[in-house]
Scaffold this motif. Structure first.
Motif, PDB file in Angstrom:
ATOM      1  N   LEU A  13     -28.206 -11.668 -11.625  1.00 26.25           N
ATOM      2  CA  LEU A  13     -26.650 -11.314 -12.573  1.00 26.25           C
ATOM      3  C   LEU A  13     -25.680 -11.450 -11.601  1.00 26.25           C
ATOM      4  N   CYS A  14     -25.884 -10.943 -10.346  1.00 20.28           N
ATOM      5  CA  CYS A  14     -24.104 -11.200  -9.980  1.00 20.28           C
ATOM      6  C   CYS A  14     -23.344 -12.579  -9.994  1.00 20.28           C
ATOM      7  N   ILE A  15     -22.067 -11.836 -10.529  1.00 23.19           N
ATOM      8  CA  ILE A  15     -21.219 -13.896 -10.279  1.00 23.19           C
ATOM      9  C   ILE A  15     -20.431 -13.826  -9.692  1.00 23.19           C
ATOM     10  N   GLY A  16     -20.030 -12.250  -7.997  1.00 25.16           N
ATOM     11  CA  GLY A  16     -19.759 -12.407  -6.772  1.00 25.16           C
ATOM     12  C   GLY A  16     -18.536 -12.004  -7.612  1.00 25.16           C
ATOM     13  N   CYS A  17     -18.570 -11.085  -8.789  1.00 18.38           N
ATOM     14  CA  CYS A  17     -16.644 -11.018  -8.868  1.00 18.38           C
ATOM     15  C   CYS A  17     -15.762  -9.998  -7.489  1.00 18.38           C
ATOM     16  N   THR A  19     -15.877  -7.345  -8.236  1.00 18.02           N
ATOM     17  CA  THR A  19     -14.964  -5.452  -8.149  1.00 18.02           C
ATOM     18  C   THR A  19     -16.314  -4.430  -8.394  1.00 18.02           C
ATOM     19  N   VAL A  39     -19.365  -7.549  -0.838  1.00 16.51           N
ATOM     20  CA  VAL A  39     -20.259  -8.691  -1.551  1.00 16.51           C
ATOM     21  C   VAL A  39     -20.416 -10.005  -0.438  1.00 16.51           C
ATOM     22  N   SER A  56     -24.149  -7.847  -3.266  1.00 12.69           N
ATOM     23  CA  SER A  56     -23.707  -6.896  -3.041  1.00 12.69           C
ATOM     24  C   SER A  56     -24.163  -5.710  -2.722  1.00 12.69           C
ATOM     25  N   CYS A 138     -19.467  -2.549 -12.518  1.00 15.24           N
ATOM     26  CA  CYS A 138     -20.071  -3.546 -12.651  1.00 15.24           C
ATOM     27  C   CYS A 138     -20.317  -4.614 -13.331  1.00 15.24           C
ATOM     28  N   PRO A 139     -19.538  -5.730 -14.103  1.00 13.59           N
ATOM     29  CA  PRO A 139     -19.043  -5.832 -15.416  1.00 13.59           C
ATOM     30  C   PRO A 139     -20.491  -6.790 -15.993  1.00 13.59           C
ATOM     31  N   LEU A 143     -25.774  -4.849  -9.952  1.00 14.30           N
ATOM     32  CA  LEU A 143     -25.707  -2.680  -9.447  1.00 14.30           C
ATOM     33  C   LEU A 143     -26.441  -2.244 -10.147  1.00 14.30           C
TER      34      LEU A 143
HETATM   35  S1  SF4 Z   1     -19.245  -6.523 -10.026  1.00  7.29           S
HETATM   36 FE1  SF4 Z   1     -20.461  -6.878  -7.726  1.00  7.29          FE
HETATM   37  S2  SF4 Z   1     -22.442  -6.380  -8.443  1.00  7.29           S
HETATM   38 FE2  SF4 Z   1     -21.502  -6.380 -10.302  1.00  7.29          FE
HETATM   39  S3  SF4 Z   1     -21.477  -9.426 -10.409  1.00  7.29           S
HETATM   40 FE3  SF4 Z   1     -19.029  -8.148  -9.323  1.00  7.29          FE
HETATM   41  S4  SF4 Z   1     -19.767  -8.726  -7.295  1.00  7.29           S
HETATM   42 FE4  SF4 Z   1     -21.556  -8.793  -7.928  1.00  7.29          FE
END
Ligand code: SF4
Ligand code: SF4
Length: 186
Positions: A13-17, A19, A39, A56, A138-139, A143
């Protein structure tokens, strides 16, 4: 098994954002360069695809924490009620033993305070009935937190490729591996 809270890192599910890492910084305001959660894009040797995948990572709130075992002034405790490993910065003398001994690089040196510090699993938020700031932010739901005493066996793994296998320390974090990209035949 006693209650043990753990981070569940779902790389599907992690998109590497980032957040989660930013939420941690916003909540605790550590000085520049002091990073409690990070991350990491997976190396190509681990995930050899054009798409990227991420873990993460923060402190693993281990069952047998080396940080706690090597601290000369008992600045670390492991909470009876949920297994969270807490660093009590007011007791810390900044000797760096925990920083050098943690196999996961979790404790960091704070040059302003001249003491160590690390992820606290936001235990004050837990006590107030809230989730840790990283999980809250986490969107994608990549996590989350689980109690290892209640976790049903499934597709979680403890030691994904590249994560140090330290069975004596027994890190609590669990991972869901990134999905393999769909092959498109031309
Ligand atoms: S908030 Fe963290 S764990 Fe959640 S998608 Fe973004 S980088 Fe991945
Ligand atoms: S990851 Fe490192 S700092 Fe965190 S509990 Fe384990 S040994 Fe201690």
């Amino acid at each position: 098994m006693k209650k043990q809270y753990a981070f569940l890192v779902d790389s599907e599910l992690c998109i590497g954002c980032f957040t989660c890492a930013m939420a941690c910084r916003n909540y605790y305001h550590p000085p520049e360069g002091v990073i409690w959660r990070q991350v990491y894009p997976l190396d190509e040797e681990i995930y050899p695809h054009r798409e990227r995948a991420f873990y993460s990572l923060a402190c693993n709130h281990c069952e047998n924490p080396t940080c706690l075992n090597v601290c000369p002034v008992e600045a670390y405790t492991k909470r009876e009620e949920d297994g969270v490993v807490v660093h009590h910065q007011e007791k810390c003398i900044g000797c760096g033993n925990c920083i050098r001994s943690c196999p996961y690089g979790a404790p960091k040196y704070n040059p302003v305070e001249k003491r160590a510090e690390k992820c606290s699993f936001c235990h004050e938020r837990l006590d107030a009935g809230l989730k840790p700031a990283c999980i809250q932010s986490c969107p994608t739901g990549a996590l989350s937190m689980v109690d290892l005493a209640e976790l049903e066996p499934g597709n979680q793994v403890q030691y994904p490729a590249g994560f140090p296998k330290m069975e004596d320390v027994n890190p609590s974090t669990r991972f869901i591996l990134p999905k393999l990209p769909r092959l498109v035949r031309r």
